[in-house]
Each structure stands twice: as structure tokens, then as C-alpha cells.
Scaffold this motif. Structure first.
Motif, PDB file in Angstrom:
ATOM      1  N   ARG A 105     107.352   1.427  94.691  1.00 27.81           N
ATOM      2  CA  ARG A 105     106.168   2.641  94.998  1.00 27.81           C
ATOM      3  C   ARG A 105     104.914   2.331  94.000  1.00 27.81           C
ATOM      4  O   ARG A 105     103.815   2.795  94.007  1.00 27.81           O
ATOM      5  CB  ARG A 105     106.535   3.798  94.969  1.00 27.81           C
ATOM      6  N   ALA A 106     105.543   1.658  92.764  1.00 31.57           N
ATOM      7  CA  ALA A 106     104.383   1.773  91.748  1.00 31.57           C
ATOM      8  C   ALA A 106     103.549   0.339  92.362  1.00 31.57           C
ATOM      9  O   ALA A 106     102.336   0.036  91.464  1.00 31.57           O
ATOM     10  CB  ALA A 106     105.144   1.476  90.471  1.00 31.57           C
ATOM     11  N   GLY A 107     104.009  -0.564  93.242  1.00 31.52           N
ATOM     12  CA  GLY A 107     103.238  -1.736  93.478  1.00 31.52           C
ATOM     13  C   GLY A 107     103.867  -2.979  93.378  1.00 31.52           C
ATOM     14  O   GLY A 107     103.360  -3.970  93.489  1.00 31.52           O
ATOM     15  N   ALA A 108     104.964  -2.895  92.929  1.00 27.29           N
ATOM     16  CA  ALA A 108     105.664  -4.442  92.908  1.00 27.29           C
ATOM     17  C   ALA A 108     106.063  -5.041  94.404  1.00 27.29           C
ATOM     18  O   ALA A 108     105.781  -4.118  95.403  1.00 27.29           O
ATOM     19  CB  ALA A 108     107.259  -4.004  92.442  1.00 27.29           C
ATOM     20  N   SER A 109     106.180  -6.210  94.594  1.00 27.83           N
ATOM     21  CA  SER A 109     106.327  -6.720  95.831  1.00 27.83           C
ATOM     22  C   SER A 109     107.864  -7.084  96.139  1.00 27.83           C
ATOM     23  O   SER A 109     108.009  -7.502  97.245  1.00 27.83           O
ATOM     24  CB  SER A 109     105.604  -8.360  95.580  1.00 27.83           C
ATOM     25  N   ALA A 178     106.526   0.749 114.003  1.00 25.85           N
ATOM     26  CA  ALA A 178     107.623   0.101 114.196  1.00 25.85           C
ATOM     27  C   ALA A 178     107.763  -1.054 112.684  1.00 25.85           C
ATOM     28  O   ALA A 178     108.942  -0.700 112.539  1.00 25.85           O
ATOM     29  CB  ALA A 178     107.323  -0.896 115.418  1.00 25.85           C
ATOM     30  N   ILE A 179     106.811  -1.373 112.093  1.00 22.58           N
ATOM     31  CA  ILE A 179     106.995  -1.601 110.732  1.00 22.58           C
ATOM     32  C   ILE A 179     107.525  -0.831 109.815  1.00 22.58           C
ATOM     33  O   ILE A 179     108.711  -1.054 109.147  1.00 22.58           O
ATOM     34  CB  ILE A 179     105.782  -2.281 110.175  1.00 22.58           C
ATOM     35  N   ALA A 180     107.257   0.483 110.028  1.00 24.74           N
ATOM     36  CA  ALA A 180     107.849   1.646 109.102  1.00 24.74           C
ATOM     37  C   ALA A 180     108.969   1.950 109.540  1.00 24.74           C
ATOM     38  O   ALA A 180     109.768   2.331 108.699  1.00 24.74           O
ATOM     39  CB  ALA A 180     106.642   2.821 109.230  1.00 24.74           C
ATOM     40  N   GLU A 181     109.668   1.386 110.609  1.00 31.15           N
ATOM     41  CA  GLU A 181     111.041   1.740 110.919  1.00 31.15           C
ATOM     42  C   GLU A 181     111.778   0.622 110.248  1.00 31.15           C
ATOM     43  O   GLU A 181     112.992   0.729 110.304  1.00 31.15           O
ATOM     44  CB  GLU A 181     111.167   1.680 112.649  1.00 31.15           C
ATOM     45  N   GLY A 204      98.878  -9.371 110.326  1.00 32.01           N
ATOM     46  CA  GLY A 204      97.948  -9.594 109.341  1.00 32.01           C
ATOM     47  C   GLY A 204      96.793  -8.733 109.747  1.00 32.01           C
ATOM     48  O   GLY A 204      95.970  -8.065 108.691  1.00 32.01           O
ATOM     49  N   ARG A 205      96.405  -8.320 110.936  1.00 29.10           N
ATOM     50  CA  ARG A 205      94.832  -7.371 111.047  1.00 29.10           C
ATOM     51  C   ARG A 205      95.330  -6.031 110.577  1.00 29.10           C
ATOM     52  O   ARG A 205      94.395  -5.390 109.749  1.00 29.10           O
ATOM     53  CB  ARG A 205      94.762  -7.397 112.530  1.00 29.10           C
ATOM     54  N   ILE A 206      96.593  -5.374 110.782  1.00 30.30           N
ATOM     55  CA  ILE A 206      97.099  -4.211 110.353  1.00 30.30           C
ATOM     56  C   ILE A 206      96.916  -4.015 108.648  1.00 30.30           C
ATOM     57  O   ILE A 206      96.394  -3.141 108.089  1.00 30.30           O
ATOM     58  CB  ILE A 206      98.429  -3.831 110.722  1.00 30.30           C
ATOM     59  N   LEU A 207      97.526  -5.042 108.052  1.00 25.51           N
ATOM     60  CA  LEU A 207      97.335  -5.230 106.527  1.00 25.51           C
ATOM     61  C   LEU A 207      95.956  -5.091 105.824  1.00 25.51           C
ATOM     62  O   LEU A 207      95.757  -4.560 105.053  1.00 25.51           O
ATOM     63  CB  LEU A 207      98.237  -6.420 106.132  1.00 25.51           C
ATOM     64  N   ARG A 215     104.251  -5.938 103.892  1.00 27.57           N
ATOM     65  CA  ARG A 215     104.778  -5.218 104.780  1.00 27.57           C
ATOM     66  C   ARG A 215     105.577  -3.862 104.050  1.00 27.57           C
ATOM     67  O   ARG A 215     105.667  -2.772 104.791  1.00 27.57           O
ATOM     68  CB  ARG A 215     105.805  -5.788 105.785  1.00 27.57           C
ATOM     69  N   VAL A 216     106.182  -4.237 102.879  1.00 28.84           N
ATOM     70  CA  VAL A 216     106.600  -3.321 102.047  1.00 28.84           C
ATOM     71  C   VAL A 216     105.554  -1.983 101.694  1.00 28.84           C
ATOM     72  O   VAL A 216     106.146  -0.860 101.938  1.00 28.84           O
ATOM     73  CB  VAL A 216     107.273  -3.873 100.885  1.00 28.84           C
TER      74      VAL A 216
END
Length: 230
Positions: A105-109, A178-181, A204-207, A215-216
Motif C-alpha cells: 500500500r505504501a508503493g512497493a512492487s 476482474a484484475i481486482a479479483e 496496459g491501457r488501464i494502467l 496490477r498490484v
């Protein structure tokens, strides 16, 4: 026969942050055995990490979270605010850990167990440098389910977030949810009867539209916006 030597790309610049000197030595030995990896700095607490990150500009930081003084979660938040192109991998003791989720949540990958195999560590670093997350959306979703209501809220989303979400097409909105799932590209392709290449294009377009790194971050944004259950 003439052989021309090809120029090698610059090695990936890595910073190690952990209060255990022995662990830093072990990581350094593993990483510097690889031609494309180089440890450029070490820090033993979060405050040192912030100062060093500003001076040496590492591409990847391996960040412990439980340290005396400033912890790794706050250090991650401050480093990402100042250097958003840096990639941070949280080091944790337990797989499904509230500290790992706090780091995301703080920004880590991504996050890694401290006892990860050398190959896992190396792969994670190369993965985040390539622009991907080193932890799957499905694992992020499990962390949300376990710890999302136990942690303090992050800063309010940027005012443009709602506008950006509204700018998604109907199909992009479906894919985003769906990604959120926690669905993988293969599962997205099966659900929406699309090829995986088309799915990658949508993702890619969504991001890009939402200004997200990976995606995280998409999973966490959907959670924070109330689009998936708390």
C-alpha cells in the motif's frame, strides 16, 4: 573471422535495507554473483534508507519492514513519493503478513520471504525492473481480505482518480474489476473470450489511464475506491 564485443547493459543498481548486517552480507554475495546486478548501498534503518536513496538513486531497494527507528513501510512511502521510478521489494518473515501488505500500500512492487531461494530473489529483482510486480494480484487480494480493515487508511486518492476511472471504456472497466479479483491474464482471457495479447493491451491501457505502475496497484486502488469488498 572477426568478433566484435557487444556492449553490456549497465547492471541493475540495488540498495539493501535491513538492520541485520549478516543478512545484508548474504544478499550481497548472492546478488553480486550475477553480472547484471550490483549492490550500490546498504542501510540499517529507514532514515538511512531515505537519505541514501536520494544520493545513490538505486533502481531496486530490498526493504526490511521491522527496523528500529523509522520502519520500512514509512521509508517506502517517503522514497516512493520522492523517487517514483524506484522499485521496492519488501522483505518479510511471513508469507501473508500485514507488514507485507502495508508495504504494498505504501508503493512497493512486491515482497519476498527473507529465506527465499537465491533464484527467487534474483528473479524478483529482474521482474520489478521490467515494470511488472513480483507478487501476483491474487496474493494481493488475499492480503486485502486478511488485513485491509486492520490497517490505517492511506492518503486520500488524487482528485483525478474518479475522472480517470470514468474514462475507462465498458470493457476496460470489466477487466479492471476482474484484475481486482486477482485474475491472471489467462483467466481474464477465458472470462472475456479474448486472446491473451488483447488482454495485455487492455491491461496496459488501464494502467496508463489510471497512472498505475502495475496490477498490484490496480487491486489496491479498486479496494480503496470501494469497488471490491472490504
Amino acid at each position: 573471422m572477426t568478433v566484435f564485443e557487444t556492449a553490456r547493459p549497465d547492471p541493475i543498481r540495488i540498495m539493501l535495507v535491513d538492520d541485520q548486517a549478516l543478512l545484508r552480507v548474504g544478499f550481497r554475495m548472492v546478488l553480486e554473483a550475477e553480472d547484471d546486478l550490483r549492490v550500490v548501498a546498504e542501510a540499517s534503518d529507514g532514515a538511512q534508507a531515505i537519505a541514501l536513496a536520494a544520493s545513490v538513486c538505486p533502481q531496486v531497494i530490498l526493504m526490511d519492514v521491522r527496523m528500529p527507528g523509522l520502519d520500512g513501510i514509512e521509508a517506502t512511502r517517503q522514497i516512493m513519493a520522492a523517487q517514483p521510478n524506484t522499485r521496492i521489494i519488501i522483505l518479510t518473515t511471513f508469507d501473508l503478513d500485514e507488514y507485507a501488505f502495508g508495504g504494498l500500500r505504501a508503493g512497493a512492487s512486491g515482497f519476498l520471504l527473507k529465506n527465499a531461494e537465491p533464484g527467487e530473489l534474483i528473479t524478483a529483482i529482474r521482474t520489478v525492473v521490467s515494470g511488472e510486480a513480483s507478487v501476483s494480484p491474487r496474493v494481493t487480494r488475499r492480503l486485502l481480505d486478511l488485513f485491509g480493515t486492520q490497517l490505517p487508511q492511506v492518503d486520500a486518492p488524487d482528485a483525478g482518480t474518479g475522472t480517470a476511472l470514468a474514462a475507462l471504456t465498458d470493457r476496460e472497466t470489466e477487466v479492471f474489476l476482474a484484475i481486482a479479483e486477482g485474475l491472471s491474464n489467462t483467466e481474464l482471457a477465458e472470462r472475456f473470450f479474448l486472446s491473451e495479447s488483447t488482454v495485455k493491451t487492455h491491461v496496459g491501457r488501464i494502467l496508463h489511464k489510471l497512472g498505475l505502475r502495475d496490477r498490484v496497484q490496480a487491486v489496491i486502488l479498486a479496494y480503496e475506491q470501494g469497488l471490491v469488498g472490504r
